[in-house]
Design a protein around this motif. Structure first.
Motif, PDB file in Angstrom:
ATOM      1  N   HIS A 559      10.369  -1.892  -4.761  1.00 24.39           N
ATOM      2  CA  HIS A 559       9.090  -2.510  -5.102  1.00 24.39           C
ATOM      3  C   HIS A 559       8.000  -1.463  -4.932  1.00 24.39           C
ATOM      4  CE1 HIS A 559      11.653  -5.171  -2.471  1.00 24.39           C
ATOM      5  NE2 HIS A 559      11.794  -5.774  -3.647  1.00 24.39           N
ATOM      6  N   TYR A 561       3.886  -0.474  -5.284  1.00 23.81           N
ATOM      7  CA  TYR A 561       2.632  -1.210  -5.132  1.00 23.81           C
ATOM      8  C   TYR A 561       1.456  -0.457  -5.735  1.00 23.81           C
ATOM      9  CZ  TYR A 561       5.458  -4.061  -2.118  1.00 23.81           C
ATOM     10  OH  TYR A 561       6.444  -4.882  -1.651  1.00 23.81           O
ATOM     11  N   PRO A 570      -3.317  -6.159  -3.959  1.00 21.09           N
ATOM     12  CA  PRO A 570      -2.305  -5.205  -4.421  1.00 21.09           C
ATOM     13  C   PRO A 570      -1.378  -5.854  -5.440  1.00 21.09           C
ATOM     14  CG  PRO A 570      -1.811  -5.968  -2.194  1.00 21.09           C
ATOM     15  CD  PRO A 570      -3.170  -6.506  -2.541  1.00 21.09           C
ATOM     16  N   GLN A 571      -0.828  -5.037  -6.319  1.00 18.58           N
ATOM     17  CA  GLN A 571       0.126  -5.557  -7.300  1.00 18.58           C
ATOM     18  C   GLN A 571       1.500  -4.953  -7.049  1.00 18.58           C
ATOM     19  OE1 GLN A 571      -1.731  -4.203 -10.863  1.00 18.58           O
ATOM     20  NE2 GLN A 571      -3.140  -5.954 -10.991  1.00 18.58           N
ATOM     21  N   MET A 572       2.520  -5.796  -7.157  1.00 15.55           N
ATOM     22  CA  MET A 572       3.875  -5.309  -6.944  1.00 15.55           C
ATOM     23  C   MET A 572       4.602  -5.136  -8.265  1.00 15.55           C
ATOM     24  SD  MET A 572       7.178  -7.230  -5.451  1.00 15.55           S
ATOM     25  CE  MET A 572       7.019  -7.365  -3.696  1.00 15.55           C
ATOM     26  N   LEU A 603      -2.217  -5.303   1.579  1.00 15.48           N
ATOM     27  CA  LEU A 603      -0.793  -5.088   1.310  1.00 15.48           C
ATOM     28  C   LEU A 603       0.007  -5.088   2.622  1.00 15.48           C
ATOM     29  CD1 LEU A 603       1.608  -4.254  -0.507  1.00 15.48           C
ATOM     30  CD2 LEU A 603       0.953  -1.872  -0.088  1.00 15.48           C
TER      31      LEU A 603
END
Ligand SMILES: [Zn+2]
Length: 1096
Positions: A559, A561, A570-572, A603
């Protein structure tokens, strides 16, 4: 010409400066003196005359599948933190050691061999203990004898420098000192500063040279090189070889205590020297003693040994006398003597071939032209002139180099010199960098290279006049002309692809599989990172670190980030195709901490929650490293991956591993496979990482076998560090983990580094040990290098050396600083050369020798059976000592064991190496532990190997409680433990507090807050904080010991007679070990026997 006008006002470089201001010379239009180096690492591709051999750096890899893990893993409960701290292996760099291993055949298996003949102690024998540390015993008399002839105790001498004669003759050009080689004069510091300490001169100094007290045998006797003549030829120039503070003047005959019978070296040798000494009989077995028969064995306690502990035994009626442990060389005594003799004065490096104080001595260093011993330590500071001599002596010629060593605050960091656009000045032929040993000629218009003798033009912008002695008048204004260590700012020619580097990046890669979550690791780590990210390394006084950070979590998939500052959350991004790893995002992955702080904090808060309910137990490993490396590649920067990993990577993916642990292989020819990686995939990956400048630090949290030998390949080859926390539990291990993590994240690292060691004609670097990669035989490539890591280099002759010119080493490290600046760090060291073996033996450094021998042996186990490796070590040690005996010691009975003064601890230390977990594992040591230790030792410096192999044992209640100094250590033997006392034992990785069964109740109360010994919790790891002097003192001492080491040592309280005591006893290295390792006394006897066999 106004080069000088901007020179610093204080010539000897009073304060550290980031960039030396006087050295910007770009305004001079001259051409660079050397042709611009081509391509990639132009800096390193100059012709290297003399380099030839290309030995395969590879490791023979034979990963047999070995079925299920043996039950033995279960024998090591997690609680046994002493071993829990170990764990991993590496790959051999450089030439295979097989040859050497085989060359030393014929040695007897030690363990099984019948013990050496008893060396009985003659009644006249003096106790060794407070012996003069024969440190001062003359060179030729430097013999230390075990049996009949003990060195008499000369009065304690101060920092003695040798007899005046040797100084006077030492150098024609500098009659006053003989200290400054060819490169100092004029502005040389006052003699008193460098020439030792006249005030401390022993009275013996005015005595006639050693030779006077010694009558060499008329003929036929052993050669006494350099002793009988009035002058040592080896001292013609530069340094005062005989006058090493450590190795001085002979005890005058009159100090012999009445009744002492001199049978060997140290005394005035009676002319009637013969094999029959008065009062002694040579026994059949050759041992020396007053006519006693051989003693039964060494298994039982020595006379006088305490009878508590595991060897109660009734007092033996009239126990047979055997070698008195007090009569053999004591590490404690040697360390203490060196501290007393050499700890008070700074070590000034202006003298060629000067042996530095021991690593256990606290001393300051003044750089006057040679690199500080903190950067380079050598096995010997006087090298034999010919390879024949070197082969005869078998003393390895090696340097342990720590290019980025941290210095104490009192010592200035190396100056940074900026030569402007033309870059650092170098020899056109061998590419050596300008240094204090270069000889300027023709009025300063040219210089002769001290390494290859090539004559080079001095570029116009560097021109300077010479004074009447031929020295440049600006020599003391320029670090590169007057100091042993300094840095150059590198030009773009020294950068990859001719492009200045970007600042490096750190990527945190966190295992979020079931084990990592359940142990509390993930939560702990994420919480810690929030504050730790504010402590990233920064350059000088920079306000914030230039290092960017990124985050990845993983189990079977990865994953990534996006923590771009503009995002609210945050985006995964998940990458499940681990077979073909790619980085799914560029923008927003590597960020500045301050800019993205809110997103990063969010995060780190979310990660533990996101995976809280995970059931995923499988992990991948190689794809994680691959991903990190690809991310750095995409960002076009070097950097470091911090991997937090828990288990054997069995998920389907590249680099998948199987459990192949098999303790049945121990002591078989296949044992070496336990140390070899089980697949070549990691080596290939490591190579890619090195090319990218991607260094990997690995934090392991295993609950069972994880194949440390394989997992550590990448960290090992990229200059990374490995930490291992077996059966990690937050409550027990968080202090250790967090302390290690903080130190690791904050430490200064050089990235994308290449190191080259150049030598003057006659010797060359042939072998390298450490955590790095080599794609050819000369360049040590380090994706990262921190201040704890050493590279050990071995040298061999390829020609005859010259006593007058000595031998020179120059270590050049090209690296990218943590702010992204490309620099070269240069260390220079000049050594003496000798035509007499005695000079070699007088100038050896046993701690460094042991460091080298341990690394050599630990690499050897990759290719040879462990027993072969052990035998080779024993044989080599015997050869070293036999050569001394034959060529340097005065004639004496074969029954005497004579050790060179500088090497009198070689047997005890070598025995510790032989008994170490890698070479002779006990039942409780796991395969992972051994691989881990093997990997750790590979990069250790001399101080670390010293305490690692011979732990410090400190009695706590013997010295007055008010005393603020560290209590004096005692020898690491059960015999030294008193059951009424408490001791701390440390070896750099482990820390024990041993409590005797009869310790006073008050002491128990003060320290543990319980009323009796029986109530103390065995295995306790935290001492209660109590407000009394003893508690404060002991806790303070524990803190101070921890502060001295590069890794946090977890404390374990051990009670006498308790189960855990077995673990503790493992570290009492002078005793016989449970795994069959010999006691010091036994080993010394064995060594004696081996030597006699070689001599007969
Ligand atoms: Zn040269």
């Amino acid at each position: 010409m106004n080069v000088n006008q901007s020179a610093p006002p204080v010539p000897p470089f009073g304060q550290p400066q980031p960039v030396y201001p006087g050295y910007h010379q770009s305004s001079y239009g001259g051409q660079p003196g050397s042709t611009a180096p081509p391509t990639h690492y132009g800096a390193y591709n100059g012709p290297v005359p003399g380099y030839q051999e290309t030995l395969a750096p590879g490791v023979s890899r034979a990963p047999p599948s070995l079925g299920a893990p043996p039950a033995t893993t279960a024998q090591t409960p997690c609680g046994q933190a002493a071993y829990g701290q170990f764990g991993q292996g590496d790959v051999q760099n450089g030439p295979s050691s097989t040859v050497q291993m085989q060359r030393l055949s014929g040695s007897q298996p030690f363990g099984s061999a019948p013990l050496a003949p008893v060396v009985s102690q003659p009644t006249v024998l003096q106790p060794y203990g407070p012996l003069p540390t024969s440190s001062q015993v003359t060179a030729q008399l430097a013999g230390m004898q075990i049996s009949g002839a003990m060195a008499p105790a000369p009065p304690t001498l101060g920092l003695g420098y040798g007899p005046p004669t040797s100084l006077a003759s030492a150098s024609g050009s500098f009659p006053n000192s003989g200290l400054y080689g060819s490169y100092s004069q004029g502005q040389a510091p006052p003699l008193s500063q460098t020439q030792g300490h006249p005030g401390a001169q022993p009275p013996q100094r005015s005595a006639p040279p050693q030779a006077s007290s010694f009558t060499p045998p008329a003929s036929g006797g052993p050669r006494m090189p350099s002793m009988s003549g009035p002058l040592l030829p080896g001292q013609g120039f530069g340094g005062p070889p005989v006058s090493q503070p450590n190795h001085v003047s002979s005890p005058p005959p009159q100090v012999l205590p009445p009744g002492t019978q001199m049978t060997g070296p140290p005394g005035p040798p009676p002319p009637m020297h013969s094999s029959q000494q008065p009062g002694y009989q040579l026994q059949q077995n050759g041992s020396f003693g007053p006519g006693r028969g051989p003693q039964p064995n060494y298994g039982s306690p020595y006379p006088g040994a305490p009878t508590f502990g595991s060897q109660p035994g009734p007092p033996q009626p009239l126990p047979p006398k055997r070698l008195d442990p007090d009569a053999i060389p004591s590490p404690i005594q040697v360390i203490e003597d060196d501290r007393n003799n050499r700890g008070s004065e700074p070590f000034v490096t202006g003298v060629r071939g000067q042996v530095p104080p021991l690593v256990t001595t606290n001393f300051l260093v003044k750089d006057q032209g040679n690199a500080s011993p903190r950067y380079i330590r050598c096995t010997s500071y006087n090298i034999p002139c010919t390879s024949d001599m070197a082969k005869q002596a078998q003393v390895p010629l090696a340097a342990v180099i720590k290019p980025l060593a941290r210095l104490p605050p009192e010592e200035a960091s190396p100056y940074v010199v900026d030569h402007g656009e033309s870059g650092p000045l170098r020899c056109n032929r061998c590419k050596a960098y300008m240094c204090p040993f270069m000889q300027f000629i023709e009025g300063g218009r040219r210089f002769q290279c001290c390494f290859c003798s090539c004559i080079n033009d001095v570029p116009p912008q560097y021109f300077q006049h010479l004074d009447h002695t031929g020295k440049r008048v600006d020599a003391y204004d320029r670090p590169e002309l007057s100091l042993g260590s300094y840095e150059f700012l590198a030009t773009v020619d020294y950068c990859k692809n001719n492009k200045f580097p970007s600042p490096p990046a750190f990527i945190f890669m966190i295992d979020v599989s079931y084990n990592a979550i359940r142990s509390g690791l993930v939560r702990l780590l994420c919480e810690e990172l929030k504050s730790l990210l504010d402590c990233l390394p920064r350059e000088g006084r920079a306000e914030e670190s230039a290092i960017r950070v990124g985050f990845v979590t993983y189990n079977k998939v990865l994953h990534f980030y996006n923590v771009k500052s503009s995002l609210a959350q945050p985006q995964m991004m998940v990458v499940s195709d681990v077979a073909d790893m790619f980085v799914p995002l560029l923008d927003g992955f590597l960020v500045n901490v301050n800019e993205s702080r809110a997103v990063i904090t969010s995060l780190l808060d979310q990660i533990p929650e996101m995976f809280a309910d995970t059931r995923e137990t499988e992990t991948v490993f190689a794809p994680v490293i691959q991903a990190g490396m690809e991310a750095l590649k995409a960002a076009e920067c070097a950097g470091k991956l911090f991997l937090f990993h828990t288990s054997l990577p069995i998920a389907e993916a590249p680099g998948k591993l199987k459990n192949r642990d098999d303790r049945k292989l121990i002591n078989t020819d296949k044992e070496k496979t336990l140390f070899q990686p089980q697949t070549g995939a990691y080596q290939t990956l490591a190579k890619e990482c090195v090319a990218q400048g991607c260094c990997v630090d690995l934090f392991l949290f295993p609950n069972q076998y994880v194949d440390v030998a394989t997992l550590c390949v990448v960290p090992q080859l990229t200059g990374g560090s490995v930490y291992k926390y077996a059966c990690f539990q937050v409550e027990n291990d968080q202090e250790r983990f967090l302390s290690d993590l903080r130190r690791d994240v904050q430490k200064v690292v050089g990235f994308d580094a290449v190191m080259r060691v150049r030598t003057s004609t006659g010797i060359r670097a042939v072998d390298f040990f450490g955590a790095f990669y080599m794609s050819n035989t000369t360049d040590v490539e380090l994706a990262g290098l921190d201040g704890d890591k050493t590279v050990t280099v071995e040298f061999k002759h390829d020609d005859r050396l010259n006593e007058e010119s000595g031998a020179l080493l120059q270590c050049a490290l090209l690296y990218t600083s943590c702010a992204g600046q490309r620099r070269l760090r240069i260390h220079n060291l000049a050594l003496n050369c000798c035509t007499q073996l005695a000079d070699l033996y007088r100038n050896c450094e046993t701690d460094t020798l042991i460091n080298y021998m341990a690394k050599f042996a630990y690499r050897g186990v990759l290719n040879s059976p462990v027993k072969t490796v052990r035998d080779a070590l024993i044989t080599q040690c015997a050869q070293i000592l036999a050569c001394y005996r034959k060529n340097c010691a005065s004639p004496s009975s074969a029954g005497q064991l004579i050790l060179p003064e500088c090497m009198k601890l070689l047997p005890v230390y070598l025995n510790c190496v032989l008994k170490s977990d890698v070479l002779q594992p006990g039942a409780e040591v796991t395969t992972d532990d051994r691989a881990y230790v093997r990997q750790l030792v590979t990069s250790m410096d001399v101080a670390e190997t010293n305490v690692f192999f011979y732990p410090r044992l400190l009695p706590l209640t013997k010295s007055p409680i008010e005393s603020t100094t560290e209590p004096p250590a005692v020898r690491a033997s059960e015999e030294r433990l008193s059951d009424g006392d408490i001791y701390l034992l440390e070896n750099g990785l482990n820390l024990f507090l041993w409590v005797g069964a009869s310790v006073q109740q008050g002491v128990v109360q003060s320290l543990f807050s319980v009323s009796s010994f029986s109530q103390i919790t065995s295995g306790l790891s935290i001492l209660p904080v109590l407000d009394n002097p003893l508690s404060k003192k002991v806790r303070g001492l524990v803190d101070s010991l921890r502060a001295q080491r590069s890794r946090y040592m977890k404390l374990i309280v051990v009670k006498q007679e308790d189960k855990l005591e077995m673990l503790f006893k493992h570290f009492l290295v002078e005793d016989k070990s449970l795994s069959g390792g010999a006691s010091y006394v036994d080993f010394l006897c064995h060594m004696h026997k081996e030597i006699r066999q070689l001599l007969s």
